[in-house]
Motif scaffolding. Structure first.
Motif, PDB file in Angstrom:
ATOM      1  N   GLN A   3       0.851  -1.183   0.000  1.00 20.07           N
ATOM      2  CA  GLN A   3       0.000   0.000   0.000  1.00 20.07           C
ATOM      3  C   GLN A   3       0.891   1.238   0.000  1.00 20.07           C
ATOM      4  O   GLN A   3       1.932   1.246   0.653  1.00 20.07           O
ATOM      5  N   LEU A   4       0.480   2.248  -0.711  1.00 24.72           N
ATOM      6  CA  LEU A   4       1.186   3.524  -0.694  1.00 24.72           C
ATOM      7  C   LEU A   4       0.340   4.534   0.067  1.00 24.72           C
ATOM      8  O   LEU A   4      -0.876   4.587  -0.099  1.00 24.72           O
ATOM      9  N   HIS A   5       0.981   5.322   0.905  1.00 22.73           N
ATOM     10  CA  HIS A   5       0.314   6.355   1.686  1.00 22.73           C
ATOM     11  C   HIS A   5       0.949   7.694   1.332  1.00 22.73           C
ATOM     12  O   HIS A   5       2.169   7.815   1.347  1.00 22.73           O
ATOM     13  N   ASP A   6       0.126   8.676   1.003  1.00 19.63           N
ATOM     14  CA  ASP A   6       0.625  10.002   0.639  1.00 19.63           C
ATOM     15  C   ASP A   6       0.596  10.927   1.852  1.00 19.63           C
ATOM     16  O   ASP A   6      -0.332  10.876   2.676  1.00 19.63           O
ATOM     17  N   TYR A   7       1.594  11.801   1.954  1.00 16.54           N
ATOM     18  CA  TYR A   7       1.689  12.791   3.022  1.00 16.54           C
ATOM     19  C   TYR A   7       1.997  14.148   2.406  1.00 16.54           C
ATOM     20  O   TYR A   7       3.129  14.635   2.457  1.00 16.54           O
ATOM     21  N   PRO A   8       0.987  14.793   1.807  1.00 16.52           N
ATOM     22  CA  PRO A   8       1.220  16.078   1.152  1.00 16.52           C
ATOM     23  C   PRO A   8       1.399  17.217   2.164  1.00 16.52           C
ATOM     24  O   PRO A   8       0.777  17.214   3.230  1.00 16.52           O
ATOM     25  N   HIS A  10       2.199  21.712   2.172  1.00 15.56           N
ATOM     26  CA  HIS A  10       2.245  22.934   1.378  1.00 15.56           C
ATOM     27  C   HIS A  10       3.123  23.939   2.112  1.00 15.56           C
ATOM     28  O   HIS A  10       3.000  24.112   3.329  1.00 15.56           O
ATOM     29  N   HIS A  27      -2.765  16.497   6.156  1.00 17.71           N
ATOM     30  CA  HIS A  27      -3.517  15.626   7.064  1.00 17.71           C
ATOM     31  C   HIS A  27      -3.848  16.295   8.390  1.00 17.71           C
ATOM     32  O   HIS A  27      -4.977  16.233   8.852  1.00 17.71           O
TER      33      HIS A  27
END
Length: 151
Positions: A3-8, A10, A27
């Motif tokens: 599984q890939l988890h994104d942590y954007p 800015h 998040h």
């Protein structure tokens, strides 16, 4: 299948070396002021990428140890972690070279000698399960110096 988890995140930045900005992870939505630290001829007044990386390492280590301790049924009363990173400056070049993680792990007063032994072993292994230390391993030396005690 992995599984890939994104942590954007800015970042808003204004100015040059003396500028200021903020970083806001999507998040949590918690904005943090950032600035170039005084040792790099900046104004300070905000956290820096160096502090953020050290914080990420310490927080990841803490969470990882807590999960391991829970799974191993180690009666942890409290956990506090201090971490110190060193950045080497060689002329215009900078390198994050090492981090020392110093967890203070207090077990319940009735913890057994076996609990103390397992806590000591897990304190030294927790960084090998931590996402952040694994991300920097090979480029940054990681040292763990635990203090294990009974409450």
């Amino acid at each position: 299948m992995p599984q890939l988890h994104d942590y954007p995140v800015h970042v808003d930045w204004t100015g040059g070396r003396g500028g200021k900005g903020s970083v806001k992870p999507a998040h949590s939505g918690i904005s943090v002021d950032v600035a170039v630290p005084p040792e790099f001829m900046g104004p300070g007044g905000g956290t820096s990428p160096e502090e953020l990386l050290t914080s990420a390492i310490a927080a990841c280590y803490s969470m990882t140890f807590a999960i391991i301790a829970e799974n191993r049924k180690i009666p942890v009363q409290s956990l506090s972690v201090d971490a110190t990173a060193q950045v080497e400056q060689n002329g215009p070049s900078f390198k994050y070279v090492n981090v020392t993680i110093r967890p203070t792990i207090t077990l319940a007063a009735d913890a057994s000698d076996e609990h103390l032994k397992i806590a000591e072993e897990m304190a030294h292994k927790a960084d090998s399960y931590c996402i952040i230390t694994n991300a920097v391993r090979g480029n940054v030396d990681i040292t763990v110096e635990p203090d294990i005690r009974k409450g």
